[in-house]
Design a protein around this motif. Structure first.
Motif, PDB file in Angstrom:
ATOM      1  N   ASP A 135       0.829  -1.208   0.000  1.00 23.79           N
ATOM      2  CA  ASP A 135       0.000   0.000   0.000  1.00 23.79           C
ATOM      3  C   ASP A 135       0.866   1.261   0.000  1.00 23.79           C
ATOM      4  O   ASP A 135       0.553   2.247  -0.680  1.00 23.79           O
ATOM      5  N   LEU A 136       1.930   1.227   0.788  1.00 22.61           N
ATOM      6  CA  LEU A 136       2.756   2.427   0.966  1.00 22.61           C
ATOM      7  C   LEU A 136       3.707   2.677  -0.201  1.00 22.61           C
ATOM      8  O   LEU A 136       4.351   3.739  -0.260  1.00 22.61           O
ATOM      9  N   THR A 137       3.814   1.710  -1.103  1.00 21.24           N
ATOM     10  CA  THR A 137       4.641   1.926  -2.299  1.00 21.24           C
ATOM     11  C   THR A 137       3.775   2.259  -3.518  1.00 21.24           C
ATOM     12  O   THR A 137       4.027   3.237  -4.212  1.00 21.24           O
ATOM     13  N   PHE A 138       2.766   1.445  -3.783  1.00 24.54           N
ATOM     14  CA  PHE A 138       2.001   1.637  -5.014  1.00 24.54           C
ATOM     15  C   PHE A 138       1.311   3.009  -5.068  1.00 24.54           C
ATOM     16  O   PHE A 138       1.379   3.701  -6.090  1.00 24.54           O
ATOM     17  N   GLU A 139       0.621   3.370  -4.000  1.00 23.18           N
ATOM     18  CA  GLU A 139      -0.151   4.621  -4.067  1.00 23.18           C
ATOM     19  C   GLU A 139       0.731   5.847  -4.309  1.00 23.18           C
ATOM     20  O   GLU A 139       0.475   6.611  -5.262  1.00 23.18           O
ATOM     21  N   PRO A 140       1.780   6.074  -3.507  1.00 21.43           N
ATOM     22  CA  PRO A 140       2.604   7.266  -3.790  1.00 21.43           C
ATOM     23  C   PRO A 140       3.366   7.187  -5.098  1.00 21.43           C
ATOM     24  O   PRO A 140       3.590   8.214  -5.743  1.00 21.43           O
TER      25      PRO A 140
END
Length: 237
Positions: A135-140
């Motif tokens: 979650d913390l890689t794909f979204e940003p």
């Protein structure tokens, strides 16, 4: 790193979990598949074996670099490759809008090796840590807010995800050769694109196969479904 301790025994098509899913951070289709795949796994009560697959996009789609206003700075793409890339983003964006996902085209072909190693590092810390890392890689990344090639950025995300990062930088560098060996093994096994699903030893490319994957995991009862999505009525528009 524990994830690379048994490279020689790594099997791209086998797992002790019923479903293997291959992702690459720089694939918008992988981003779109992440949550629907989770929803499928949760509804079936199964655990997923998430694995990184770092695509060599220039080998089939050429490469280009854009500036911050999406103007082309350099290009090594044919007109046909540009047509494919533009369609791919258009297609991904129309599905991203359905889920309220921001999806900005990348300004270059990113080397996602470090992000893939980070994914394995998070995986070694358990499913919860890995889930937060994804979650913390794909979204940003798809908001152009993450430098996926920055060791400091990946380390910070791992820490925020709950992983021990005390020796991540050194371990990640020393793990590169083993990571590349795993990647070669994955491609040699015929797995070439993401999201890639392996169920019952068979490879499926693309989230459109989720209905069939569900059918397989539920015991192949009834006729096999065609490629089709069903969405809750409240979401459909």
């Amino acid at each position: 790193m524990r994830a690379f301790d048994a490279v020689s025994r790594f099997d791209p098509l086998r797992s002790d979990r019923p479903l293997i899913v291959y992702l690459d951070l720089k694939s918008p289709y992988a981003y779109l598949a992440k949550d629907p795949t989770r929803e499928l796994a949760a509804s079936l009560g199964i655990a997923v074996d998430w694995r990184p697959l770092s695509l060599d996009i220039p080998s089939f789609a050429g490469s280009a670099r854009l500036d911050s206003r999406d103007a082309v700075v350099t290009s090594e793409r044919s007109p046909a490759q540009w047509a494919w890339v533009k369609y791919a983003y258009m297609d991904a964006r129309r599905y991203a809008r359905m889920r309220g996902i921001t999806l900005r085209g990348t300004v270059k072909i990113w080397d996602t090796t470090l992000a893939g190693i980070g994914m394995l590092w998070a995986k070694a810390h358990g499913d919860d840590v890995l889930g937060r890392y994804l979650d913390l890689t794909f979204e940003p990344f798809w908001k152009r807010e993450l430098d996926a090639e920055s060791p400091a950025a990946i380390r910070a995300i791992l820490r925020e995800s709950g992983a021990d990062v005390s020796n991540f930088a050194q371990a990640a560098e020393s793990a590169r050769d083993a990571y590349f060996a795993q990647q070669a093994g994955i491609f040699d096994a015929g797995i070439f694109g993401v999201p890639g699903y392996v169920v019952d030893g068979e490879y499926y490319w693309g989230r459109e196969h989720l209905p069939r994957i569900r059918w397989i995991l539920e015991g192949r009862r009834g006729p096999a479904p065609d490629i089709v999505y069903t969405r809750p009525a409240a979401e459909a528009r």
